[in-house]
Design a protein around this motif. Structure first.
Motif, short mmCIF file in Angstrom:
data_model
loop_
_atom_site.label_atom_id
_atom_site.label_comp_id
_atom_site.label_asym_id
_atom_site.label_seq_id
_atom_site.Cartn_x
_atom_site.Cartn_y
_atom_site.Cartn_z
N ARG A 1 72.29 -60.21 -11.12
CA ARG A 1 71.09 -60.17 -10.27
C ARG A 1 69.86 -59.85 -11.10
O ARG A 1 68.76 -60.39 -10.84
N LYS B 1 66.52 -62.27 -11.50
CA LYS B 1 65.11 -61.92 -11.26
C LYS B 1 64.25 -62.32 -12.46
O LYS B 1 63.07 -62.66 -12.30
N TYR C 1 68.73 -70.58 -1.32
CA TYR C 1 70.08 -70.29 -0.84
C TYR C 1 70.82 -69.35 -1.81
O TYR C 1 72.01 -69.50 -2.05
N ARG C 2 70.10 -68.38 -2.35
CA ARG C 2 70.69 -67.49 -3.36
C ARG C 2 71.81 -66.63 -2.79
O ARG C 2 72.62 -66.09 -3.56
N HIS C 3 71.86 -66.48 -1.48
CA HIS C 3 72.93 -65.69 -0.86
C HIS C 3 74.11 -66.55 -0.42
O HIS C 3 75.07 -66.03 0.15
N ASP C 4 74.01 -67.84 -0.68
CA ASP C 4 75.09 -68.78 -0.36
C ASP C 4 75.60 -69.37 -1.67
O ASP C 4 74.96 -70.24 -2.25
N ILE C 5 76.73 -68.89 -2.14
CA ILE C 5 77.23 -69.28 -3.47
C ILE C 5 77.44 -70.78 -3.56
O ILE C 5 77.25 -71.38 -4.64
N HIS D 1 73.75 -72.09 -4.00
CA HIS D 1 73.09 -71.48 -5.15
C HIS D 1 73.68 -72.01 -6.46
O HIS D 1 72.93 -72.39 -7.37
#
Length: 235
Positions: free
Chosen positions: A77, A81, A133-137, A140
Motif C-alpha cells: 500500500r 501511494k 478499483y483498487r479495492h477489487d483485486i 486492480h
C-alpha cells in the motif's frame, strides 16, 4: 464433479515484468545505453528524467505483485501511494522529452506528438482502472498489468527495427505481438467472472490509436493543439 477452471495468477506477474527490463535494455541499447560506454552520450536532462521515471514504474510493477504474494500488504500500500507521484511525473517526462526533440517548423507535428501521446492515453486509462478499483483485486491487478503492457511497444519496436531494419513492416509486426498478447490474456481468462472487460478495452484503444498512425489520419483540432504545444516555452 465440477471442473476447476484455471485462473490468471497476477501475483506472479512481477516475474514476467523482469523480462520487460531485458526488453527495454535490448530495445534502447544502441540509442541510449551503449552511448554511455562508447563515450558518445550527449543526452539532455529530459532523456534522463524520462528514463528514471519509467525505471521506477517498472520496478514497482515487479515489486508490487511479489509483495502481495508474500503478504506484505502494508509495504504494498505504501508503494501504491508512491505511484500517485510517479505516475504524473511519467506524463510530464514524456511531454518534456517530446517537446525538447521537435521544433515548430517540422512537418507532421501532430503525428510527432500523437505517437508518444497515444501511449499516455492507454497508460492513463489502465492506471485509472487500477486506482478506481483498487479495492477489487480482479480489476486492480488487470489495470496495473495493462500499464506494464504499454511499455512493451516502445522497446519492442526499436529492438525489431534495430535487428531487422526500420519500416512499416517492423511496426506492424510489433503491433501484431501486442495484439496477440492481449488476445492471449483474454483467452486465458475467458472463464473468469469478473474483470474480463479490461483487456478487451485496452485492445480496442490500441486498435483506434494505431489506426490513426497507420492510415496517417490528421485531425484538425489535434494539429492545432500540436502547434500550440510546441510553441510553449517548456524546454
Amino acid at each position: 464433479m465440477e471442473s476447476i477452471k484455471p485462473k490468471l495468477r497476477f501475483e506472479i506477474s512481477g516475474y514476467y515484468f523482469i523480462g520487460l527490463v531485458a526488453l527495454v535494455i535490448l530495445g534502447f541499447w544502441p540509442s541510449y545505453f551503449a552511448k554511455f560506454f562508447n563515450g558518445t552520450a550527449d543526452f539532455n536532462f529530459y532523456f534522463h528524467f524520462h528514463a528514471a521515471m519509467v525505471t521506477l514504474w517498472i520496478a514497482m510493477l515487479i515489486t508490487q505483485p511479489l509483495l502481495i504474494r508474500k503478504k506484505k500488504l502494508t509495504v504494498h500500500r505504501l508503494i501504491g501511494k508512491l505511484s500517485y507521484v510517479v505516475f504524473p511525473l511519467i506524463f510530464i517526462s514524456v511531454l518534456l522529452l517530446v517537446h525538447s526533440r521537435h521544433k515548430i517548423d517540422e512537418e507532421n507535428l501532430d503525428m510527432r506528438l500523437f505517437v508518444p501521446c497515444k501511449d499516455l492515453i492507454i497508460l492513463g486509462t489502465a492506471y485509472f482502472i487500477a486506482i478506481r478499483y483498487r479495492h477489487d483485486i480482479n480489476l486492480h491487478a488487470r489495470g496495473m498489468v495493462a500499464t506494464g503492457i504499454v511499455f512493451i511497444e516502445p522497446a519492442l519496436v526499436r529492438f525489431i527495427m534495430n535487428t531487422f531494419g526500420a519500416g512499416l513492416t517492423a511496426y506492424l509486426f510489433t503491433i501484431g505481438i501486442i495484439y496477440a498478447l492481449l488476445i492471449g490474456l483474454m483467452i486465458a481468462e475467458r472463464h473468469q467472472k469478473r474483470g474480463r472487460w479490461v483487456f478487451p478495452l485496452i485492445l480496442i484503444l490500441y486498435i483506434l490509436v494505431h489506426s490513426v498512425i497507420i492510415f496517417n489520419i490528421h485531425i484538425g483540432i489535434w494539429q492545432a493543439f500540436a502547434k500550440w504545444f510546441f510553441v510553449l516555452p517548456l524546454t
